[in-house]
Design an enzyme around this catalytic site. Structure first.
Site, PDB file in Angstrom:
ATOM      1  N   LYS A   1       6.634 -48.704   0.539  1.00  0.00           N
ATOM      2  CA  LYS A   1       7.600 -48.766   1.634  1.00  0.00           C
ATOM      3  C   LYS A   1       7.077 -47.977   2.827  1.00  0.00           C
ATOM      4  O   LYS A   1       6.963 -46.754   2.791  1.00  0.00           O
ATOM      5  CB  LYS A   1       8.957 -48.185   1.239  1.00  0.00           C
ATOM      6  CG  LYS A   1      10.022 -48.539   2.291  1.00  0.00           C
ATOM      7  CD  LYS A   1      11.277 -47.710   2.181  1.00  0.00           C
ATOM      8  CE  LYS A   1      11.135 -46.365   2.833  1.00  0.00           C
ATOM      9  NZ  LYS A   1      10.970 -46.437   4.307  1.00  0.00           N
TER      10      LYS A   1
ATOM     11  N   GLU B   1       3.234 -35.031  -0.760  1.00  0.00           N
ATOM     12  CA  GLU B   1       2.479 -34.432   0.347  1.00  0.00           C
ATOM     13  C   GLU B   1       3.479 -34.215   1.467  1.00  0.00           C
ATOM     14  O   GLU B   1       3.965 -35.172   2.070  1.00  0.00           O
ATOM     15  CB  GLU B   1       1.340 -35.361   0.761  1.00  0.00           C
ATOM     16  CG  GLU B   1       0.210 -34.619   1.448  1.00  0.00           C
ATOM     17  CD  GLU B   1       0.307 -34.670   2.949  1.00  0.00           C
ATOM     18  OE1 GLU B   1       0.990 -33.785   3.518  1.00  0.00           O
ATOM     19  OE2 GLU B   1      -0.274 -35.582   3.546  1.00  0.00           O
TER      20      GLU B   1
ATOM     21  N   CYS C   1       0.714 -33.643   9.665  1.00  0.00           N
ATOM     22  CA  CYS C   1       1.230 -32.730   8.635  1.00  0.00           C
ATOM     23  C   CYS C   1       0.403 -31.447   8.583  1.00  0.00           C
ATOM     24  O   CYS C   1       0.933 -30.380   8.342  1.00  0.00           O
ATOM     25  CB  CYS C   1       1.290 -33.425   7.287  1.00  0.00           C
ATOM     26  SG  CYS C   1      -0.265 -34.167   6.811  1.00  0.00           S
TER      27      CYS C   1
ATOM     28  N   SER D   1       8.789 -35.580   4.785  1.00  0.00           N
ATOM     29  CA  SER D   1       9.379 -34.263   4.999  1.00  0.00           C
ATOM     30  C   SER D   1       9.629 -33.541   3.678  1.00  0.00           C
ATOM     31  O   SER D   1       9.824 -34.161   2.633  1.00  0.00           O
ATOM     32  CB  SER D   1      10.693 -34.411   5.767  1.00  0.00           C
ATOM     33  OG  SER D   1      11.606 -35.158   4.997  1.00  0.00           O
ATOM     34  N   THR D   2       9.627 -32.229   3.735  1.00  0.00           N
ATOM     35  CA  THR D   2       9.897 -31.417   2.551  1.00  0.00           C
ATOM     36  C   THR D   2      11.312 -31.686   2.023  1.00  0.00           C
ATOM     37  O   THR D   2      11.537 -31.712   0.813  1.00  0.00           O
ATOM     38  CB  THR D   2       9.678 -29.926   2.892  1.00  0.00           C
ATOM     39  OG1 THR D   2       8.278 -29.743   3.148  1.00  0.00           O
ATOM     40  CG2 THR D   2      10.079 -29.011   1.749  1.00  0.00           C
ATOM     41  N   GLU D   3      12.257 -31.930   2.943  1.00  0.00           N
ATOM     42  CA  GLU D   3      13.641 -32.200   2.537  1.00  0.00           C
ATOM     43  C   GLU D   3      13.704 -33.443   1.646  1.00  0.00           C
ATOM     44  O   GLU D   3      14.305 -33.433   0.572  1.00  0.00           O
ATOM     45  CB  GLU D   3      14.540 -32.395   3.764  1.00  0.00           C
ATOM     46  CG  GLU D   3      14.793 -31.133   4.572  1.00  0.00           C
ATOM     47  CD  GLU D   3      13.527 -30.530   5.210  1.00  0.00           C
ATOM     48  OE1 GLU D   3      12.622 -31.303   5.626  1.00  0.00           O
ATOM     49  OE2 GLU D   3      13.415 -29.286   5.266  1.00  0.00           O
TER      50      GLU D   3
ATOM     51  N   GLU E   1       8.648 -26.407  10.847  1.00  0.00           N
ATOM     52  CA  GLU E   1       7.690 -27.427  11.285  1.00  0.00           C
ATOM     53  C   GLU E   1       8.304 -28.174  12.467  1.00  0.00           C
ATOM     54  O   GLU E   1       9.375 -28.760  12.351  1.00  0.00           O
ATOM     55  CB  GLU E   1       7.410 -28.398  10.132  1.00  0.00           C
ATOM     56  CG  GLU E   1       6.443 -29.495  10.521  1.00  0.00           C
ATOM     57  CD  GLU E   1       6.161 -30.474   9.385  1.00  0.00           C
ATOM     58  OE1 GLU E   1       7.111 -30.996   8.779  1.00  0.00           O
ATOM     59  OE2 GLU E   1       4.973 -30.731   9.118  1.00  0.00           O
TER      60      GLU E   1
ATOM     61  N   GLY F   1      11.173 -34.851   0.139  1.00  0.00           N
ATOM     62  CA  GLY F   1      10.367 -34.577  -1.049  1.00  0.00           C
ATOM     63  C   GLY F   1      11.209 -33.924  -2.143  1.00  0.00           C
ATOM     64  O   GLY F   1      11.100 -34.259  -3.323  1.00  0.00           O
TER      65      GLY F   1
HETATM   66  O1  TXE Z   1      10.815 -37.962   7.592  1.00  0.00           O
HETATM   67  P1  TXE Z   1      11.241 -38.552   6.200  1.00  0.00           P
HETATM   68  P2  TXE Z   1      11.574 -38.174   9.016  1.00  0.00           P
HETATM   69  C1  TXE Z   1       8.668 -34.077   8.854  1.00  0.00           C
HETATM   70  C2  TXE Z   1       8.615 -33.702  10.298  1.00  0.00           C
HETATM   71  C3  TXE Z   1       9.656 -34.576  10.897  1.00  0.00           C
HETATM   72  C4  TXE Z   1      10.697 -34.561   9.816  1.00  0.00           C
HETATM   73  C5  TXE Z   1      11.657 -35.686   9.808  1.00  0.00           C
HETATM   74  O2  TXE Z   1       8.950 -32.358  10.443  1.00  0.00           O
HETATM   75  O3  TXE Z   1      10.147 -34.101  12.108  1.00  0.00           O
HETATM   76  O4  TXE Z   1       9.951 -34.593   8.636  1.00  0.00           O
HETATM   77  O5  TXE Z   1      10.991 -36.937   9.811  1.00  0.00           O
HETATM   78  C6  TXE Z   1      11.511 -42.203   3.555  1.00  0.00           C
HETATM   79  N1  TXE Z   1      14.387 -41.282  -0.602  1.00  0.00           N
HETATM   80  N2  TXE Z   1       7.684 -35.057   8.492  1.00  0.00           N
HETATM   81  O6  TXE Z   1      13.027 -38.000   8.877  1.00  0.00           O
HETATM   82  O7  TXE Z   1      12.684 -38.876   6.226  1.00  0.00           O
HETATM   83  C7  TXE Z   1      11.503 -42.696   4.970  1.00  0.00           C
HETATM   84  O8  TXE Z   1      12.095 -43.971   5.059  1.00  0.00           O
HETATM   85  C8  TXE Z   1      13.201 -41.893  -0.503  1.00  0.00           C
HETATM   86  C9  TXE Z   1       6.446 -34.546   8.017  1.00  0.00           C
HETATM   87  O9  TXE Z   1      11.107 -39.436   9.588  1.00  0.00           O
HETATM   88  O10 TXE Z   1      10.725 -37.647   5.151  1.00  0.00           O
HETATM   89  C10 TXE Z   1      10.014 -42.684   5.277  1.00  0.00           C
HETATM   90  O11 TXE Z   1       9.400 -43.844   4.730  1.00  0.00           O
HETATM   91  N3  TXE Z   1      12.571 -42.067   0.667  1.00  0.00           N
HETATM   92  C11 TXE Z   1       5.582 -35.578   7.462  1.00  0.00           C
HETATM   93  C12 TXE Z   1       9.527 -41.451   4.524  1.00  0.00           C
HETATM   94  O12 TXE Z   1      10.527 -41.175   3.563  1.00  0.00           O
HETATM   95  C13 TXE Z   1      13.152 -41.612   1.784  1.00  0.00           C
HETATM   96  C14 TXE Z   1       5.660 -36.956   7.925  1.00  0.00           C
HETATM   97  C15 TXE Z   1       9.302 -40.220   5.395  1.00  0.00           C
HETATM   98  O13 TXE Z   1      10.453 -39.944   6.152  1.00  0.00           O
HETATM   99  C16 TXE Z   1      14.407 -40.953   1.749  1.00  0.00           C
HETATM  100  C17 TXE Z   1       6.977 -37.344   8.352  1.00  0.00           C
HETATM  101  C18 TXE Z   1      15.033 -40.795   0.476  1.00  0.00           C
HETATM  102  N4  TXE Z   1      16.203 -40.164   0.331  1.00  0.00           N
HETATM  103  C19 TXE Z   1       7.921 -36.384   8.651  1.00  0.00           C
HETATM  104  N5  TXE Z   1      14.750 -40.601   3.004  1.00  0.00           N
HETATM  105  C20 TXE Z   1       4.255 -35.163   6.990  1.00  0.00           C
HETATM  106  N6  TXE Z   1       4.150 -34.040   6.317  1.00  0.00           N
HETATM  107  O14 TXE Z   1       3.272 -35.850   7.189  1.00  0.00           O
HETATM  108  C21 TXE Z   1      13.744 -41.008   3.810  1.00  0.00           C
HETATM  109  N7  TXE Z   1      12.782 -41.632   3.079  1.00  0.00           N
END
Ligand code: TXE
Length: 486
Positions: A180, A254, A288, A233-235, A385, A237
């Site tokens: 996805k 990651e 990241c 995101s860590t959240e 971050e 994750g």
């Molecule tokens: O990330 P999300 P977001 C960090 C960065 C950024 C913040 C928010 O600080 O400002 O996260 O970004 C999918 N179950 N990074 O909200 O939500 C989502 O559809 C399963 C750091 O865009 O983590 C997308 O495909 N999947 C980072 C993917 O997770 C879920 C890169 C990442 O989105 C989900 C991106 C759920 N409950 C953001 N909720 C890095 N370290 O490289 C969302 N997704």
């Protein structure tokens, strides 16, 4: 400046899908079972770009079923045969590199210079590299089996490169995939699906379901999936770790970072200035492992920051298809707002703000190169971050203090250390809590080297031998008889 890169071919690709992009399941494009769709926008202009299918439970079921059916036959192929498929995909990426680069730039907002010279070539290289692993894997991993069906959820900052990092090792090891892409940036993944078709990849080996976090959570929770690989995101994750706990699914994460960039008094200052520019303003800082925390030794801090500000003035921010642009658009207004909020929090907490006085386009999601200096180590700006073009800086006196500041973070993804005293640099490298450490360098990525974090930056490695092992399991355990119930 030079003429902007032509988007004619990319617009034709979009026009072919004007009725809406569909999922790629079992070797063909299919509409969402429930018929739901969503729209995406061009970050540099705010204009609508594409309509996409939103994956629901029935779509994820179909994708998992296709991947399951394909997995046995895919794993039974010889390493050599699987390698031929990976080579074919690598060549397809190279043949369509320009189109992939332009589509990525339209969709994400990052400069064409970067998609053309970094994102797409590194993705091709990842497939070439893993074609090699598919062949030698037969001998190297003779006592291992593929994990099975893998669910892969990727972010929007390097949409195509993260696809390559996930898909290439999974396929090389004999797994099949349900991927996805992030909701902001799904287009290069769908273009890749067309390339898979053209390359004759067997149906079901790669399935792509588009959608948002809801679709992602359906994948994370699906009982037919053997492993989840996530970057984001860590959240999220944390949510995925909860959703997979106790399910028997393998998991690699990651996640975020707040990586230190440490400059000692005896560093090559020119090199360190160019290094920090690359560390924090490459890809608008949406990286990241961005070197987002500058730690500079007190004796040189004033000159270093003065020179850095002068260098910031020369960065060009603007329409990402312009070949001279250093920094393009932020991926989405939501992220832009988040960056601005965190910068304001930094100022409210007492940091000094410097923003390069470069002209920004009147519309679209643009943010100037930004420096917050004199931040307090415990402040929001130093700890959160920001994931944008915002550098925070602090000073230190002694090497011990540098290590203390560097490790004062919940994250531990990368670190960059600058000193001409190699003994000092290597000593610090061993003491910094980070999955990846660069000395007198930054942002070096190699398909053959494991990449990943410690602490809240996640676990597991991508790339090289370590990365391959994440997609394999030891042979034998599956034949053991279940323990009789007590
Ligand atoms: O990330 P999300 P977001 C960090 C960065 C950024 C913040 C928010 O600080 O400002 O996260 O970004 C999918 N179950 N990074 O909200 O939500 C989502 O559809 C399963 C750091 O865009 O983590 C997308 O495909 N999947 C980072 C993917 O997770 C879920 C890169 C990442 O989105 C989900 C991106 C759920 N409950 C953001 N909720 C890095 N370290 O490289 C969302 N997704």
């Amino acid at each position: 400046g030079a003429a902007p890169e032509s988007d004619t071919e990319a617009r034709a690709f979009l026009a072919r899908h004007a009725g809406g992009f569909r999922h790629f399941i079992n070797g063909g494009f299919v509409a969402s079972k429930g018929g739901e769709t969503f729209e995406t926008f061009e970050p540099a202009t705010g204009r609508a770009l594409a309509r996409l299918a939103k994956g629901d439970a029935a779509d994820v079921d179909a994708a998992v079923a296709a991947a399951r059916k394909a997995q046995g036959p895919w794993a039974k192929l010889s390493g050599h045969q699987r390698a031929r498929h990976l080579y074919a995909l690598a060549r397809m990426i190279q043949r369509h590199a320009r189109l992939l680069a332009v589509v990525e730039t339209l969709d994400n907002g990052k400069p064409i210079r970067e998609t053309r010279d970094i994102d797409i070539p590194l993705a091709a290289r990842h497939f070439y590299h893993h074609a090699g692993w598919a062949q030698v894997g037969e001998r190297e991993f003779a006592d291992h089996l593929p994990v099975g069906v893998v669910g892969q959820i990727i972010p929007w900052n390097f949409p195509f490169l993260m696809l390559a990092w996930k898909v290439a090792p999974a396929l090389a090891a004999g797994n099949t995939v349900v991927l996805k892409p992030a909701e902001y940036t799904s287009l290069t993944a769908l273009l890749f699906a067309e390339l898979c078709e053209a390359a004759g990849l067997p149906p079901g080996v790669i399935n792509i379901v588009t959608g948002d976090g809801e679709t992602g959570s359906l994948i994370a929770a699906h009982a037919g999936i053997d492993k989840i690989a996530f970057t984001g995101s860590t959240e999220v994750g944390r949510l995925i770790r909860q959703a997979t706990a106790g399910s028997g699914k393998a998991l690699t994460l990651e996640l975020g970072g707040k990586s230190p960039f440490i400059v000692f008094e005896d560093a090559d200052i020119d090199g360190a200035i160019e290094g920090i520019v690359d560390a924090i303003w490459f890809n608008q800082g949406e990286v990241c492992c961005a070197g987002s925390r500058l730690l500079v030794q007190e004796g040189i801090a004033e000159t270093f920051l003065a020179r850095l500000k002068r260098r910031m003035e020369t960065l060009r921010v603007g329409p990402p298809l312009d070949k001279c642009i250093d920094m393009g658009a932020i991926v989405d207004p939501v992220q832009l707002e988040r960056i601005d909020r965190l910068v304001k929090a930094g100022v409210a907490e007492g940091a000094s703000l410097y923003q390069a006085p470069c002209p920004l386009p009147a519309s679209g999601c643009f943010y100037p190169p930004t420096l917050l200096s004199g931040v307090q180590p415990a402040s929001t700006a130093a700890q959160e971050e920001i994931f944008g073009p915002v550098l925070v800086s602090m000073t230190f006196r002694t090497p011990d203090e540098a290590v203390m500041l560097a490790n004062n973070s919940r994250y531990g993804l990368a670190a960059s250390i600058w000193s001409e005293t190699i003994g000092l640099a290597l000593d610090i490298a061993a003491k910094v809590q980070a999955g990846v450490v660069w000395v007198n360098a930054t942002n070096l990525f190699d398909a053959g080297a494991g990449f990943g974090g410690v602490k809240e930056s996640g676990f597991g490695r991508e790339g090289g031998r370590e990365g391959m092992l994440e997609y394999l399991k030891p042979k034998g355990w599956e034949k053991r008889k279940p323990r009789p119930a007590a």
